[in-house]
Design an enzyme around this catalytic site. Structure first.
Site, mmCIF file in Angstrom:
data_model
loop_
_atom_site.group_PDB
_atom_site.id
_atom_site.type_symbol
_atom_site.label_atom_id
_atom_site.label_comp_id
_atom_site.label_asym_id
_atom_site.label_seq_id
_atom_site.Cartn_x
_atom_site.Cartn_y
_atom_site.Cartn_z
ATOM 1 C CE1 TYR A 119 -6.372 24.846 11.864
ATOM 2 C CE2 TYR A 119 -8.041 23.519 10.326
ATOM 3 C CZ TYR A 119 -6.727 23.886 10.921
ATOM 4 O OH TYR A 119 -5.494 23.031 10.956
ATOM 5 C CD GLU A 207 -2.963 24.956 11.321
ATOM 6 O OE1 GLU A 207 -1.777 25.425 12.086
ATOM 7 O OE2 GLU A 207 -3.703 24.060 11.782
#
Ligand code: GDP
Ligand code: MN
Length: 399
Positions: A119, A207
């Site tokens: 991530y 993101e």
């Protein structure tokens, strides 16, 4: 403002970021064409909606065992079958809410062999007034869940806007992700590219979930979600051109045409207020009296009659609205102008719900006279809490 994954990847690739090859498709034929161009052997058919969690999402009408909104397939024929099943169908994910979002376009991408999923995100951190980097080895999962169950696996650092990204930041990112050698170098390069893109395009959030290590040991951006600071959009016409209005609340689109600050909410009391601070206070006080606001709406200081009329119509077009509270403190804005706008809008569309009006400040008396002489069934309020109490009572009484 949000954009689709395929658009976000195109923006990032302008800055040198490595993304898989792919093509957007609006029809089954276009999907097949895209797959033929890509050549295979593995394809990913990805629903393009402004919401995450697509992989684990469920399509309406396909049953609980059907595959989600991101599908890995191995032939052009399968791309076609899956595209046909997904296009036009409503996809429900944990981010769309129960209503879901209709899939109007797909992204057909070459499939990647995944060794690891990470991530990585960049966002504006208001506390440090900097861009913060958030990285975790727990990719492909909801970062909120990771933060809840294993917070030690989330690494954060911020970047000084004066110096920008330094080699030290790259090393820090690589270390957070447990990367060494060539992959550490790639992480460092990627961070520089992402930060440059973030600043150049005035992003609010970027993101990447997942960022992957491929089977042949390279970093690839597999998913990308980007949102932009709407206050900076005026200097990015190329980003504005990416806007997909079918993803937005029609009431908010209408409001933006009149330059109104409007955000639709889930409650039952429509609010028309001037000034963001007063709008927030009005929402708070509605909650204090036990109801929920249906919207945030700041008509602004220089509100014209047209603007007020538009604002009022937008509020009344919301079927959830069971009552309206107009709360105006006339400073630069004049109460008589606002009152005229309200009367005009009500004359055009009718008034099916109770309306409480509180006018104070510049030309308050003229404003009150305009409302009183209009023949409209309006409940007058003396101050903010009186207004909130009266509208909540009127709505509850009607229920
Ligand atoms: P999201 O569910 O909306 O976040 O959509 P993603 O783009 O993140 O896709 C969901 C998941 O599908 C990813 O976490 C991957 O595990 C998987 N996925 C996406 N692209 C590929 C691919 O090219 N190859 C493989 N094997 N899996 C993929
Ligand atoms: Mn994802």
């Amino acid at each position: 403002m949000n954009i689709h994954e395929h658009q976000a990847k195109a923006v990032l690739s302008e800055f040198g970021v490595a993304v898989p090859r792919g093509y957007a498709a609006y029809t089954v034929d276009e999907a097949a064409e895209a797959a033929t161009k890509l050549g295979g052997p593995v394809f990913v058919v990805k629903s393009q909606i402004h919401a995450g969690g697509r992989g684990k999402g469920k399509f309406e009408g396909l049953g609980p065992d059907a595959k989600g909104g991101v599908r890995v397939v191995k032939s052009v024929e399968d791309v076609k079958t899956n595209a046909a099943e997904m296009l036009g169908r409503v996809l429900v994910t944990h981010q769309t809410g129960p209503k879901g979002k209709q899939v109007n376009r797909l992204y057909i991408e070459e499939g990647a062999a995944i060794a690891k999923e990470f991530y990585l995100s960049l966002l504006v951190d208001r506390e440090t007034s900097r861009v913060s980097v958030v990285a975790s080895t727990e990719g492909g999962m909801d970062i909120e869940d990771v933060a809840h169950s294993t917070p030690e696996k989330i690494h954060t650092f911020s970047i000084d806007p004066v110096t920008g990204v330094w080699p030290e930041h790259g090393r820090r990112l690589a270390k957070s992700l447990g990367l060494t050698g060539g992959l550490a170098k790639e992480a460092s390069t990627l961070l520089g590219q992402l930060y440059t893109a973030f600043m150049a395009k005035d992003m609010a959030m970027l993101e990447i979930n997942p960022l992957i290590v491929t089977a042949d040991d390279h970093l690839r951006v597999l998913d990308a979600k980007v949102s932009f600071d709407s206050n900076a959009l005026f200097r990015h016409p190329e980003i504005v051109a990416l806007r997909d209005e079918s993803e937005e609340d029609p009431k908010e689109i209408e409001a933006s045409k009149y330059d109104l600050s409007y955000i639709a909410l889930d409650g039952e009391i429509g609010c028309m207020v001037n000034g963001a601070g007063l709008a927030m206070a009005t929402m708070d006080i509605i909650k204090l009296y036990g109801a929920e606001p249906a919207n945030f709406l700041d008509v602004g200081g220089g509100a014209t009659r047209e603007k007020v009329t538009a604002a009022f119509k937008i509020i009344m077009a919301d079927p959830n609205v069971k009552g309206i509270l107009v709360n105006i403190f006339g400073g630069i804005a004049r109460c008589d102008i606002l009152a005229q706008g309200v009367v005009e809008a009500v004359k055009e569309t009718g008034l099916a719900v109770p309306l409480v009006v509180r006018l104070e400040g510049t030309n308050a008396q003229q404003g009150k006279d305009i409302i009183n002489n209009s023949g409209l069934n309006v409940i007058a309020a003396n101050d903010l809490s009186d207004g909130a109490e009266k509208i909540v009572k009127a709505v509850r009484g009607a229920a």
